[in-house]
Design a protein around this motif. Structure first.
Motif, short mmCIF file in Angstrom:
data_model
loop_
_atom_site.label_atom_id
_atom_site.label_comp_id
_atom_site.label_asym_id
_atom_site.label_seq_id
_atom_site.Cartn_x
_atom_site.Cartn_y
_atom_site.Cartn_z
N GLN A 187 0.85 -1.19 0.00
CA GLN A 187 0.00 0.00 0.00
C GLN A 187 0.89 1.25 0.00
O GLN A 187 2.08 1.15 0.29
N THR A 188 0.31 2.38 -0.27
CA THR A 188 1.05 3.63 -0.12
C THR A 188 0.90 4.08 1.34
O THR A 188 0.01 3.59 2.06
N ARG A 197 -0.24 6.85 2.44
CA ARG A 197 -1.55 7.47 2.65
C ARG A 197 -2.64 6.39 2.77
O ARG A 197 -3.48 6.46 3.67
N GLU A 198 -2.60 5.41 1.87
CA GLU A 198 -3.63 4.34 1.91
C GLU A 198 -3.60 3.63 3.27
O GLU A 198 -4.64 3.31 3.85
N LEU A 217 -6.73 3.59 5.79
CA LEU A 217 -7.29 2.28 6.20
C LEU A 217 -7.33 2.18 7.73
O LEU A 217 -8.34 1.76 8.31
N SER A 230 -9.29 10.43 5.77
CA SER A 230 -8.40 11.06 4.80
C SER A 230 -7.77 12.33 5.40
O SER A 230 -6.57 12.57 5.25
N ASP A 244 2.24 9.13 -1.42
CA ASP A 244 1.56 8.34 -2.44
C ASP A 244 2.48 7.32 -3.12
O ASP A 244 2.15 6.78 -4.17
N ARG A 295 4.53 3.62 -2.81
CA ARG A 295 4.34 2.34 -2.10
C ARG A 295 5.35 2.24 -0.96
O ARG A 295 6.51 2.63 -1.12
N GLN A 313 -11.25 -4.50 0.19
CA GLN A 313 -10.76 -3.57 -0.85
C GLN A 313 -9.23 -3.50 -0.82
O GLN A 313 -8.58 -3.46 -1.86
N ARG A 314 -8.69 -3.51 0.39
CA ARG A 314 -7.22 -3.48 0.50
C ARG A 314 -6.64 -4.74 -0.15
O ARG A 314 -5.66 -4.68 -0.90
N ARG A 357 -6.67 -4.43 -3.85
CA ARG A 357 -5.58 -3.56 -4.33
C ARG A 357 -4.28 -4.35 -4.37
O ARG A 357 -3.50 -4.26 -5.31
#
Lengths: 272, 251
Positions: free
Chosen positions: A104-105, A107-108, A112, A125, A142, A144, B9-10, B13
């Motif tokens: 994931q990044t 931010r993600e 999460l 967010s 943004d 990874r 969803q994760r 991805r």
């Protein structure tokens, strides 16, 4: 450091007679043999001990990740065994080897984490933006995580532990494996976080780190707390007991407490 | 359920970002389909083989490939990676139901299963296979294959949670091969030798395969379809219960 609340108030962390046994086919291993702890609100508390002393096991019990064989543990006044979900809402956890999802990044990952703490997508967010600024990862937000350096991963891990604004932050060896510059950055972050009122409970192998950051420390060895106090108190106690001419270091306190001694530059275990 | 979906969803991805893990799940079942048809199609000509219902042998073999693709899910291996890397503990330290943690990946496997099964069936259609049960049959076919993907991922995930070992989890996945070969894989059950027929009858995969096959070769034969869905659903419930039990007692 943030103002520490007096001992009359609810402790940030309190453990009484905390025990953890692991049963194997051949024997029962007593990893933690009755730990009593009280960490006041606003403190930075250092939990030290040699490898295999029971540090991580104790932290894992306090953070609901490991069942408790006997005894009790409370975080922000919540019983971790009886109400683990409520305890999880009150604490942030960053364990050894920054546990991140490398695909994931940054931010993600933070968004999460916010969603898992019941935030709406927009709140999660916004909180991610705030935290990325706090740990100075806006530019890398943004990208990874697998491309992050060790220091960046540590800072992101810290940020993810802070998403829900916990009362108590548990950090298991937050600077292990980091270069000196990254270590100093993490120290600065921790001071900043603590100034905002978050109690910090950290384990570390680095005694200098404990000396620099912690209001109080406890040393665990063989599953039992063998010393507890402020770094200054522990040094003074050793100086007086040994009749030393100069102030000992925290290293000397640690070696004394864990039954090890320096011989010609090496550290050796001595019988107690 | 929201948190399970967020975790799903994760996982999606993650799957999208690791095509190297996704592509073999499509390629290997296609390879088996081509090889099996190549080896046995002349033995079973469509005109004189009643169990083919007028279609080629590829139509008879497609369910095996669908099941194979559905049994190649990578969820459990990603889970082991997460356990070893520490992110699993990070998830366990959040106040979400333990069920959501295991369901997240299973939801993602279900969605991936829909895409994989659709891709395989569409490829089959291009090469002349017809879905005799029509559009509803197509939906049921894809749905059942995706349900099987969830069931088998649940099994693999249970092994991952129990052993926390990538090697053990990988090895456990191989159990599907004997299960697949103890089904009426090459001919219908009534043409198997007696010992193989008994083995196929007690093998739950047989009923899923027969349901998939009936959807391709016949009109909607509800007795077979419901049997297939029933077996897959029952196994799914068992796997989910096992996963939930394992994560609740995870130390």
């Amino acid at each position: 450091m943030a103002k520490v609340q007096s001992s009359g108030a609810t402790a940030a962390v309190q453990a009484e007679g905390l025990v953890k046994h692991y049963a194997t086919k051949k024997e029962v291993i007593e990893a933690v043999r009755g730990v009593d702890l009280r960490v006041e609100t606003g403190e930075v508390f250092g939990f030290l001990g040699p490898n295999g002393a029971g540090k991580s096991t104790t932290v894992r019990m306090l953070t609901t990740l490991l069942s408790i064989t006997s005894g009790s543990a409370f975080v922000a006044g919540v019983d971790v065994a009886r109400d683990p979900d409520e305890a999880r809402r009150r604490m942030g956890v960053a364990l050894q080897e920054a546990g991140l999802d490398a695909r994931q990044t940054g931010r993600e990952l933070l968004v999460l984490q916010g969603r898992l703490f019941d935030m709406s997508p927009s709140d999660a967010s916004a909180r991610a933006d705030e935290l990325l600024a706090l740990v100075e990862l806006e530019e890398a937000a943004d990208r990874r995580i697998k491309g992050y350096s060790g220091g960046m991963k540590r800072r992101l891990d810290l940020a993810s532990a802070l998403v829900h604004e916990p009362d108590v932050l548990f950090l298991d060896e937050p600077t292990t494996g980091l270069d000196p510059a990254s270590r100093l950055t993490v120290w600065d972050e921790l001071r900043r976080i603590n100034t905002r009122g978050t109690t910090i409970f950290l384990t570390t192998q680095y005694l200098e780190e404990a000396d620099q950051l912690c209001d109080r420390i406890a040393i665990i060895d063989g599953g039992l707390i063998v010393r507890e106090g402020t770094p200054a108190q522990l040094k003074a106690e050793l100086r007086e007991r040994r009749g030393l001419a100069t102030d000992p270091t925290l290293d000397d306190v640690f070696l004394d407490a864990t039954g090890r001694t320096r011989v010609a530059g090496d550290v050796q275990e001595v019988s107690r | 359920m929201t948190q399970a979906w967020v975790l799903g969803q994760r996982a999606l991805r993650e799957a999208w970002r690791t095509p190297e893990a996704l592509l073999p799940t499509l390629f290997i079942p296609l390879f088996f389909l081509v090889v099996n048809v190549g080896q046995a199609a002349r033995i079973f000509p469509s005109k004189s083989t009643s169990f083919l219902h007028g279609q080629g042998y590829g139509a008879f073999q497609l369910p095996s490939s669908l099941l194979l693709a559905a049994s190649f899910g990578s969820a459990a291996l990603f889970l082991v990676e997460e356990i070893e890397g520490g992110y699993f503990d990070k998830l366990r330290a959040t106040p979400i139901p333990r069920t959501a943690i295991v369901l997240g990946r299973l939801i993602s496997e279900g969605v991936k299963g829909v895409f994989m099964a659709s891709a395989l069936v569409v490829l089959g259609l291009i090469f002349g296979i017809r879905i005799a049960s029509g559009p509803l049959g197509f939906v049921l076919l894809v749905g059942l294959a995706a349900l099987w993907a969830v069931v088998f991922s649940g099994f693999m995930q249970a092994i991952a949670l129990k052993t926390r070992s990538a090697a053990a989890t990988n090895s456990a996945g191989l159990i599907f091969f004997p299960l697949l070969f103890l089904t009426p894989n090459f001919v219908p059950r009534n043409l198997l030798t007696r010992p193989m027929e008994i083995a196929a009858t007690v093998n739950p995969v047989t009923y899923v395969m027969e349901a998939l096959r009936s959807l391709i070769l016949e009109d909607l034969v509800w007795s077979k379809i419901l049997y297939g869905f029933g077996v897959a659903t029952a196994l799914g419930v068992v796997m989910l219960a096992l996963n939930v039990r394992l994560i609740r007692h995870y130390d």
